[in-house]
Motif scaffolding. Structure first.
Motif, PDB file in Angstrom:
ATOM      1  N   ALA A  56     -36.113  31.567  16.113  1.00  0.00           N
ATOM      2  CA  ALA A  56     -35.503  31.347  17.425  1.00  0.00           C
ATOM      3  C   ALA A  56     -36.468  31.599  18.578  1.00  0.00           C
ATOM      4  O   ALA A  56     -36.515  30.806  19.532  1.00  0.00           O
ATOM      5  N   VAL A  91     -30.133  31.029  22.300  1.00  0.00           N
ATOM      6  CA  VAL A  91     -30.265  32.478  22.512  1.00  0.00           C
ATOM      7  C   VAL A  91     -30.056  32.762  23.996  1.00  0.00           C
ATOM      8  O   VAL A  91     -30.469  31.977  24.857  1.00  0.00           O
ATOM      9  N   ALA A  96     -35.018  36.653  21.828  1.00  0.00           N
ATOM     10  CA  ALA A  96     -33.984  37.084  20.883  1.00  0.00           C
ATOM     11  C   ALA A  96     -34.211  36.426  19.529  1.00  0.00           C
ATOM     12  O   ALA A  96     -34.541  35.242  19.440  1.00  0.00           O
ATOM     13  N   ARG A  99     -29.868  33.452  16.872  1.00  0.00           N
ATOM     14  CA  ARG A  99     -29.211  32.511  17.775  1.00  0.00           C
ATOM     15  C   ARG A  99     -27.689  32.576  17.603  1.00  0.00           C
ATOM     16  O   ARG A  99     -27.175  32.909  16.538  1.00  0.00           O
TER      17      ARG A  99
END
Length: 376
Positions: A56, A91, A96, A99
């Motif tokens: 992500a 995200v 981050a 997700r």
């Protein structure tokens, strides 16, 4: 069917929105323009890491000087049997690792995406699928399996988790810390149960896909005789009961404890299985074929997968650099097949002329410098 695609700070796109008609969509433009990014965005609307296998944080757009990718989002609007549905993922904070998935604005587990969308894809990395690493082939095949059987993903995940725990116990024992034999027994029971479910699902999918390939010998693509290596899959293909397959895995794991501890990796089990293919016309392994032959074999397998998914959630076909390594006849035949199947297919290429056979039957979108320009 996807009727709209919206990207926010995803890869090379700050903001992009594309309205989509029914049928095939051709995305063309120079290398590096962001065509594959669009396919990847759609591929994320299914469980897993998408067609690139990226994390992500790697997907967020970065401006010069930014060390971390931005928060990003991908959203589509679907016109389904029950009306309009909105799917989204992304995200909320930069960097981050996990997700979020939303369906009609409500947070949902990733597995729920399969209730609405079943993307199937082929990328240039698969042009030598049968001669590349075994693990890549197995991941490719497992994606085909769980597209029609979502429970397969859960079985593979449970198996992998137990496998990691078992190996950690074994390697601790090899370093002088005694492994708990009762805990190893329990883990190997779990491995047997999850591994048997995974092997049985693979065997069932293989039979269905082979039947689909055999039924369409009029395609100008080479036909493959598919196979699966691995003790568990062999038992499943032979019709052995699930309990017997689980016992075989558990006993094999128990026998391989010392060897696995010494090697520092698990050398037995369904994770070591492989997808094989024989080029039927030439009677030789697909691995010995050219990139063009292997791509044609993969495309025939994917078309069989599309037919396998018909009647359920409509599949979406994603073909990155579809014309590459295909001669004119096979390229035209692929396009005819896509139109005949009534598929919504997204295809990329550097030149619109590569898709001349689809003029008037597909939407053409010019992709360049992070911009999308539908062509009339």
């Amino acid at each position: 069917m996807i009727t709209a695609l919206t990207l926010t700070d995803f890869r090379s796109y700050a903001v992009a929105t594309l309205a989509l008609p029914p049928g095939p969509v051709v995305l063309y433009g120079p290398n590096g323009a962001g065509k594959t990014n669009l396919l990847e965005a759609i591929s994320l609307l299914t469980p897993g890491k998408g067609l690139r296998g990226a994390t992500a944080p790697e997907m967020g757009r970065r401006e010069p000087g930014e060390a971390t990718g931005r928060a990003w989002a991908v959203a589509v609007t679907l016109d389904g049997e029950d009306g309009e549905v909105r799917l989204g993922t992304g995200v909320q904070t930069a960097g981050a690792a996990r997700r979020t998935v939303r369906i009609d604005g409500e947070t949902a587990p990733p597995g729920r995406l399969l209730d609405h969308l079943r993307p199937v894809w082929a990328t240039p990395e698969q042009d030598r699928l049968f001669s590349d690493a075994r693990a890549d082939r197995l991941r490719f095949f497992d994606r085909l399996v769980f597209a029609a059987d979502p429970d397969h993903a859960a079985a593979v995940s449970a198996y992998d988790k137990a496998l990691r725990e078992r190996l950690r116990l074994l390697t601790d024992g090899a370093e002088g810390r005694e492994a708990d034999p009762l805990w190893l027994d329990a883990l190997e029971v779990r491995l047997g149960e999850a591994g048997a479910r995974a092997a049985s699902a693979r065997a069932g999918a293989l039979k269905t896909l082979q039947a689909g390939i055999d039924a369409r010998n009029d395609r100008p693509f080479p036909q493959a005789d598919l196979g699966l290596t691995g003790e568990a899959e062999t038992l499943a293909l032979g019709g052995q009961p699930m309990a017997d397959i689980a016992t075989s895995i558990r006993e094999g794991m128990a026998r391989s404890r010392a060897r696995d501890a010494a090697a520092g990796r698990s050398l037995f089990g369904p994770h070591r299985s492989d997808l094989t293919a024989l080029h039927r016309e030439k009677n030789r392994p697909a691995a010995e074929g050219s990139s063009g032959e292997q791509k044609a074999l993969v495309l025939n397998l994917i078309l069989a997968q599309i037919e396998r998914l018909k009647g359920g959630v409509p599949p979406i076909l994603l073909l990155d650099e579809a014309p590459a390594h295909l001669d004119t006849a096979r390229r035209a035949a692929l396009f005819e097949e896509i139109v005949a199947l009534g598929l919504q297919a997204f295809m990329t290429g550097t030149e619109a002329d590569l898709f001349a056979d689809l003029k008037g039957r597909a939407a053409f979108v010019r992709v360049e410098d992070g911009g999308l320009s539908p062509q009339i």
